[in-house]
Design a protein around this motif. Structure first.
Motif, short mmCIF file in Angstrom:
data_model
loop_
_atom_site.label_atom_id
_atom_site.label_comp_id
_atom_site.label_asym_id
_atom_site.label_seq_id
_atom_site.Cartn_x
_atom_site.Cartn_y
_atom_site.Cartn_z
N GLY A 55 0.74 -1.25 0.00
CA GLY A 55 0.00 0.00 0.00
C GLY A 55 0.77 1.30 0.00
N SER A 56 0.94 1.89 1.18
CA SER A 56 1.50 3.24 1.20
C SER A 56 3.01 3.22 0.97
CB SER A 56 1.15 3.96 2.50
OG SER A 56 1.84 3.41 3.57
N THR A 57 3.64 2.06 1.17
CA THR A 57 5.08 1.96 0.83
C THR A 57 5.22 2.10 -0.69
OG1 THR A 57 5.32 0.44 2.68
CG2 THR A 57 7.17 0.59 1.16
N ALA A 58 4.35 1.38 -1.41
CA ALA A 58 4.39 1.44 -2.88
C ALA A 58 4.05 2.85 -3.37
CB ALA A 58 3.39 0.43 -3.46
N GLY A 83 -6.16 -3.42 5.98
CA GLY A 83 -4.72 -3.71 5.95
C GLY A 83 -4.33 -4.91 6.78
N ARG A 84 -5.32 -5.59 7.39
CA ARG A 84 -4.97 -6.78 8.18
C ARG A 84 -4.46 -7.91 7.27
NH1 ARG A 84 -8.79 -8.01 13.36
NH2 ARG A 84 -8.48 -6.03 14.43
N VAL A 85 -4.89 -7.89 6.02
CA VAL A 85 -4.39 -8.89 5.07
C VAL A 85 -3.83 -8.15 3.85
CG1 VAL A 85 -4.94 -10.91 3.66
CG2 VAL A 85 -6.08 -10.58 5.87
N LYS A 86 -2.52 -8.22 3.69
CA LYS A 86 -1.87 -7.60 2.53
C LYS A 86 -0.89 -8.59 1.90
CE LYS A 86 -1.12 -3.39 5.20
NZ LYS A 86 -0.20 -2.29 5.49
N THR A 87 0.00 -9.06 2.72
CA THR A 87 1.10 -9.88 2.18
C THR A 87 0.96 -11.35 2.56
OG1 THR A 87 2.35 -9.30 4.15
CG2 THR A 87 2.77 -7.99 2.18
N LEU A 88 -0.12 -11.66 3.28
CA LEU A 88 -0.31 -13.04 3.74
C LEU A 88 -0.83 -13.89 2.58
CD1 LEU A 88 -1.93 -12.01 7.13
CD2 LEU A 88 0.33 -13.02 6.86
N VAL A 122 11.50 -4.75 5.78
CA VAL A 122 10.23 -4.57 6.51
C VAL A 122 10.53 -3.85 7.82
CG1 VAL A 122 8.42 -5.78 7.81
CG2 VAL A 122 9.13 -6.65 5.58
N ASN A 123 9.69 -2.88 8.20
CA ASN A 123 9.67 -2.53 9.61
C ASN A 123 8.22 -2.48 10.08
OD1 ASN A 123 8.86 0.36 9.44
ND2 ASN A 123 10.89 0.55 8.44
N LEU A 124 8.04 -2.74 11.36
CA LEU A 124 6.73 -3.14 11.88
C LEU A 124 5.90 -1.97 12.40
CD1 LEU A 124 7.99 -6.29 13.82
CD2 LEU A 124 7.26 -6.11 11.43
N ILE A 144 -0.88 -4.38 16.29
CA ILE A 144 -0.16 -5.66 16.35
C ILE A 144 0.05 -6.11 14.92
CG2 ILE A 144 -0.19 -8.05 17.14
CD1 ILE A 144 -2.01 -7.21 19.43
N ASP A 145 1.27 -5.99 14.47
CA ASP A 145 1.60 -6.31 13.09
C ASP A 145 1.63 -7.84 12.90
OD1 ASP A 145 2.79 -6.41 10.51
OD2 ASP A 145 3.87 -4.54 10.92
N ILE A 146 0.97 -8.30 11.90
CA ILE A 146 0.91 -9.74 11.64
C ILE A 146 1.70 -10.10 10.38
CG2 ILE A 146 -0.64 -11.70 11.15
CD1 ILE A 146 -0.88 -10.54 14.00
N1 LIG Z 1 -1.37 -7.84 7.12
C1 LIG Z 1 -0.41 -7.96 6.27
O1 LIG Z 1 -0.47 -8.79 5.42
C2 LIG Z 1 0.73 -7.04 6.35
N2 LIG Z 1 1.80 -7.13 5.53
C3 LIG Z 1 2.66 -6.15 5.86
N3 LIG Z 1 2.14 -5.45 6.88
C4 LIG Z 1 2.76 -4.27 7.51
O2 LIG Z 1 2.29 -3.14 6.82
C5 LIG Z 1 3.24 -2.09 6.92
C6 LIG Z 1 3.40 -1.44 5.59
O3 LIG Z 1 2.17 -1.12 5.06
P1 LIG Z 1 2.04 0.09 4.04
O4 LIG Z 1 3.01 -0.20 2.97
O5 LIG Z 1 0.61 0.10 3.60
O6 LIG Z 1 2.40 1.35 4.83
C7 LIG Z 1 4.52 -2.68 7.44
O7 LIG Z 1 4.74 -2.18 8.74
C8 LIG Z 1 4.25 -4.19 7.44
O8 LIG Z 1 4.89 -4.79 8.56
C9 LIG Z 1 0.95 -5.97 7.22
N4 LIG Z 1 0.15 -5.47 8.19
C10 LIG Z 1 -0.22 -6.04 9.32
O9 LIG Z 1 -0.24 -7.11 9.70
#
Ligand SMILES: NC(=O)c1ncn([C@@H]2O[C@H](COP(=O)(O)O)[C@@H](O)[C@H]2O)c1NC=O
Length: 560
Positions: A55-58, A83-88, A122-124, A144-146
């Motif tokens: 998302g916002s990183t891109a 945003g709870r499910v993005k990279t899972l 990655v940072n959390l 709580i980052d998942i």
């Molecule tokens: N849910 C997911 O699949 C997921 N994948 C990555 N994140 C977190 O989302 C953040 C980055 O999100 P963005 O690019 O939208 O700002 C990072 O801190 C990363 O640790 C996630 N967010 C929380 O769990």
């Protein structure tokens, strides 16, 4: 009952040497903290690395004009649930977890049409900062980052193939490694170790919050109900090595200093303005001194040797307090560790400088004081920003860890109705014999009672006019502590009988009248002790016979 045979993974086809590099062709970036992101993405792109991002990183990367593939386009699945499910998604995780040393893994990726990642950045979500902000449970839970920890752990597990970076401070190293042809295996191992520390620390924070705030685990059943113990069922902490010390308590022992990065500000975070590196014993004594000096609200100085006070006093200012603390036992003050609860002034420094001193710790030093003390090559000067604040303290024992609340100044004891029945404040004391003390005597008794907390048990502290004049400590019976306190009071000050007319504090009750009798014979005029012995009557009678005022506090100040 038969169990299925455990899955035995195939051995890798290739064993890696530490200097084996893996070129970075594809990187996954997903960061909450965008510090340095654009510079990193720009440099990676310039080095020919394909970027995939959330998302916002891109958006941040694309906004800087750097080409980037959205993770949604990779997975074919939208980011959802706020945003709870993005990279899972397997397209992400298979790309991270494929072991490039195994032909079978690479063949499977090919079949599935998944390209591997060689770099994960990655940072959390800021969980700890959100808790610290006082946010409510729902807001904290959202932090709580998942997905982030899942990617970090996957990449760290697969360090033979993937480099994982969790700290923006490392981005320059990333760029350098990519430009040099890729991270070496040794570098990937080190990054993976750091990544697991990162997720472990994160999870300790989450688990602590859950167990303390959301679902407190401190209650235990007692008499048909549950009572709070104040101690959670589990405690976790992670510690980072802050320094390796020259040696431990003795030269044949090794030692290091660890801090836990939770924002604490104490002796371990002190700024050293001058002198040789702190030793293990310096830290132990400086901590005892720092705590002792802060037990008093008036300007106070404690001089510590082997974790015990050989001088402690309050005064009109730090110089006055130091002069009087030094006078407690000028012989033992040689080689001592000094702590003040106020800024060390020029006048105080002029007094300290002629005496060989290991460490001076204070909230600050006047510039002139620094100049004077810096002329002493061996003295260590430490500034600590905050008074001691720990509410609990721990002590390892073989096979376990003891945890207790700190014996703080102004501790009180209460009865079952919540009425205060004892404590450090003289207004809660019980006059058990003699005339009620006048204000000056009561102030001396209150000082002695606070000061004795700094002395190891069994402890007797004689005080006069806001200064200790004789301390008997660390003895295995109270009679010897009484003898020692009187002897020190009377022999360390040019033959003055300082015990005569002094007040006395005893850190625990007198089990017999014998120890007290030594103090009474030496001319002590008022005594404060916890009381509570089965022979209290005998003890009180001895004080009464000597016409001495005696208070019972109802609390004890054992320190082992
Ligand atoms: N849910 C997911 O699949 C997921 N994948 C990555 N994140 C977190 O989302 C953040 C980055 O999100 P963005 O690019 O939208 O700002 C990072 O801190 C990363 O640790 C996630 N967010 C929380 O769990």
């Amino acid at each position: 009952m038969s169990h299925p045979a455990p899955h035995v993974p195939a051995a890798p086809d290739v064993q890696l040497a530490d200097d084996a590099q893996r070129p970075v062709r594809r990187a996954l970036l997903s960061v909450y903290d965008k510090t340095g992101l654009v510079e990193l993405a720009t440099a990676l792109h310039a080095a020919g690395v394909e970027l995939v991002s959330t998302g916002s990183t891109a958006s941040t990367i694309a906004g800087a004009g750097v080409p980037v593939t959205k993770v949604e386009d990779l997975t074919g699945f939208p980011e959802c649930l706020e945003g709870r499910v993005k990279t899972l998604h397997p397209r992400v995780h298979a790309g991270i977890l494929a072991d490039s040393r195994k032909a079978d893994h690479l063949a499977q990726l090919d079949e599935l049409g998944i390209a591997p990642f060689e770099l994960v950045v990655v940072n959390l979500y800021p969980f700890a900062a959100t808790v610290a902000s006082g946010a409510g449970p729902d807001e904290v839970v959202e932090q709580i980052d998942i997905g982030g920890p899942s990617m970090v752990r996957a990449a760290a597990k697969n360090h033979p193939s993937v480099a994982v970076v969790v700290d923006p401070a490392r981005y320059d190293d990333v760029v350098a490694a990519v430009q040099a042809g890729g991270f070496t295996y040794a570098q990937r191992k080190a990054l993976a170790a750091a990544a697991f520390v990162h997720t472990a620390t994160y999870d300790v924070a989450v688990a602590s919050w859950m167990g303390n705030v959301v679902a407190p685990t401190d209650a235990v059943p007692a008499d048909g109900e549950t009572v709070s113990t104040g101690f959670p069922a589990w405690i976790g902490a992670t510690w980072d090595r802050a320094d390796v010390l020259r040696y431990g308590e003795n030269p044949h022992q090794r030692a290091a200093l660890y801090t836990n990065g939770d924002g604490r500000n104490g002796l371990a975070q002190a700024t050293q303005l001058h002198g040789k590196a702190m030793s293990y014993n310096n830290y132990v004594d400086a901590d005892a001194a720092w705590r002792a000096a802060h037990d008093h609200t008036a300007p106070a100085v404690a001089i510590i040797k082997h974790a015990n006070p050989c001088g402690i006093a309050v005064g009109t200012d730090v110089a006055d307090a130091h002069a009087r603390a030094h006078a407690t036992d000028p012989v033992s003050a040689y080689g001592g560790v000094i702590a003040a609860n106020g800024v060390v002034t020029k006048a105080a420094a002029e007094q300290i400088a002629p005496v060989f001193t290991e460490v001076v710790v204070a909230p600050g030093f006047e510039p002139e004081a620094l100049e004077i003390l810096r002329a002493k090559k061996n003295i260590r000067l430490l500034v600590v920003d905050a008074p001691p604040a720990a509410a609990v303290e721990t002590r390892p024992i073989s096979g376990g860890l003891l945890v207790q609340s700190v014996d703080r100044v102004d501790a009180v004891v209460t009865d079952t109705e919540g009425q205060v029945t004892g404590g450090d404040d003289p207004q809660h004391w019980n006059l058990v014999t003699g005339e009620a003390a006048d204000d000056a005597t009561l102030a001396d008794l209150a000082f002695a009672w606070r000061a004795i907390r700094a002395a190891k048990s069994n402890a007797i502290l004689l005080a006069h006019d806001g200064a200790a004049v004789g301390v008997g400590m660390g003895q295995v019976n109270r009679v010897d502590s009484c003898r020692l306190a009187v002897e020190r009071a009377n022999t360390l000050a040019d033959g003055q009988e300082r015990a005569r007319g002094a007040v006395a504090a005893s850190d625990a009750f007198f089990p017999f009248a014998d120890g007290l009798q030594i103090l009474l014979d030496a001319g002590v005029r008022a005594v404060v002790a916890p009381g509570g012995s089965i022979r209290d009557a005998e003890v009180i009678e001895a004080a009464q016979a000597a016409g001495v005022t005696m208070y019972f506090t109802g609390t004890r100040h054992f320190a082992h």
